[in-house]
Structure formats: structure tokens, C-alpha cells
Write an enzyme that holds these catalytic residues in place. Structure first.
Site, short mmCIF file in Angstrom:
data_model
loop_
_atom_site.label_atom_id
_atom_site.label_comp_id
_atom_site.label_asym_id
_atom_site.label_seq_id
_atom_site.Cartn_x
_atom_site.Cartn_y
_atom_site.Cartn_z
CB VAL A 166 28.63 26.10 27.23
CG1 VAL A 166 28.10 27.09 28.26
CG2 VAL A 166 27.61 24.98 26.99
CB CYS A 167 33.46 28.69 26.54
SG CYS A 167 33.91 27.71 27.99
CG ASN A 168 31.60 30.80 20.52
OD1 ASN A 168 32.37 31.66 20.14
ND2 ASN A 168 30.45 30.53 19.88
CE1 TYR A 169 23.55 29.52 22.18
CE2 TYR A 169 23.31 30.37 24.41
CZ TYR A 169 22.75 30.02 23.19
OH TYR A 169 21.40 30.17 22.99
CE1 TYR A 171 34.20 37.66 25.32
CE2 TYR A 171 35.36 36.18 23.84
CZ TYR A 171 35.28 37.38 24.51
OH TYR A 171 36.30 38.31 24.36
#
Length: 216
Positions: A166-169, A171
Site C-alpha cells: 500500500v505504501c508504494n501504491y 506514493y
């Protein structure tokens, strides 16, 4: 004639709620308490802490709130001499230091279902951008921010891999939005409070705002 004087900077901050394996997300506490800390500590002249938002730890499920606050930032930050920066905080439960993420990948491959039950595998986050090997990089000066924070005594590094969860998503969506609107976006992974205590992490977050102000 162009606008005169230095640019003002408005920084909007997001964190996440709990998720699988992390019952208490430190970024929820940091973002929830950041306004109070900044109120006591103050910020450099010309710097404003905008919205502080805690997102659901979900891919598509987090997007309505994310885009709502980002669109709000466009409306409020349309002055020619104002720089808008989106600072996203996420936790890396295995980390022992802070990590500034230089880029995000156009790939959603969730190691476990998000908090709304979604678990994509090798899906492009933005189909129009191409395949999952595509990346977007922050326009912030990561090295300058790193130097600033190290001088403050924080144990921080730069990462070129924000994962595929989710963090990468979030970002990736934020970088794309920021690049389209002339804003800046940056993501930072923090450890658990059991690795670096809450007070130190709060001071790190406040110092990060100062770092952005001095480099962006």
C-alpha cells in the site's frame, strides 16, 4: 512581472491506520499529534503545515480520501509563489532506521490482503503509464534532505525500493498527481516505536518538515 520574494511552502502529511501484522501503526500517532507538536515548536518563516490525514491501509480503498485532500491542496495552493508538498509516512516493521523513498514503482503486488480485502498481484497501478517496470521519482532533493536530517542526529538512509504494498501504491498515485499539478511528493518509511521511540519519531517528523522547507 513575476512574483517577488521567496516561495512559501505548504506541507500536507498523511499516515496510515493499522494493517495485517501491525496492530498499532506509528504513523497514525505521528500524524495525529503533529499539529500539536508544530504548534509548540514552530516552523520556519513561510512554512505552513497543511492537512494531517490518516488513510485506511488499503490500495484503491485509500484513493478517494487521498485524492480529496490532494484536490483540496490544489484549490488552496494556487498562488504563484506557493510550493505544495505532499509528505507520506508509512511503517516498515522490519526497519531499524528511517528511510526516504526516492521513487515508486507502477506495480501492485500485495504480500497480504489490504484492510479492505484486496490483494492484487503484478498489476500496473496506473495502466496508462505502461507496465509494472515503470517508476516515478520524487522531484525533492533527497540527498539534501538526507544531509539535513543526519546533521540533526537522526539515523536515516535513502531507499530506491518502497516495496509493492500500500505504501508504494499511494506514493505512486501521489507522485503522478504532484507531477501533473506542479507539486512535490515524498514518502518516508519509519520503524516501529519498539525500534525508535515515539518521542524521537515525533521530533524526526518535525525536523523533516524543516528539511523540506530548506530544500524544496
Amino acid at each position: 512581472m513575476g512574483s517577488e520574494g521567496p516561495k512559501s511552502v505548504t506541507i500536507h502529511v498523511t499516515g496510515f491506520k493499522k494493517f495485517h501484522g501491525v496492530s498499532e501503526n506509528p504513523t497514525e500517532s505521528i500524524v495525529s499529534n503533529l499539529n500539536d507538536l508544530v504548534g509548540r515548536r514552530g516552523l520556519p518563516t513561510g512554512v505552513t503545515l497543511g492537512s494531517c490525514t490518516v488513510l485506511e491501509t488499503a490500495g484503491d480503498g485509500a484513493l478517494p480520501m487521498l485524492y480529496n485532500i490532494m484536490e483540496s491542496g490544489v484549490v488552496k495552493g494556487n498562488a504563484n509563489n506557493e510550493q505544495v508538498v505532499w509528505l507520506h509516512l508509512g511503517v516498515n516493521s522490519g526497519a531499524v532506521k528511517f528511510a526516504i523513498e526516492r521513487q515508486a514503482a507502477n506495480e501492485a503486488t500485495f504480500r497480504c490482503p489490504d484492510e479492505l480485502g484486496w490483494q492484487p498481484q503484478q498489476l500496473p497501478i496506473i495502466h496508462e503509464d505502461g507496465g509494472i517496470s515503470q517508476t516515478r521519482e520524487t522531484s525533492c532533493s533527497v540527498e539534501a534532505i538526507l544531509r539535513f536530517l543526519k546533521k540533526k542526529g537522526f539515523d536515516v538512509t535513502v531507499s530506491d525500493d518502497a516495496g509493492r504494498f500500500v505504501c508504494n501504491y499511494v506514493y505512486y498515485h501521489s507522485l503522478r498527481f504532484a507531477q501533473q499539478r506542479g507539486h512535490k511528493s515524498l514518502f518516508v518509511h519509519v520503524p516501529l516505536f519498539s525500534r525508535i521511540d515515539e518521542e524521537t519519531q515525533m521530533q524526526f517528523a518535525a525536523a523533516f518538515l524543516e528539511a523540506i522547507a530548506s530544500t524544496c
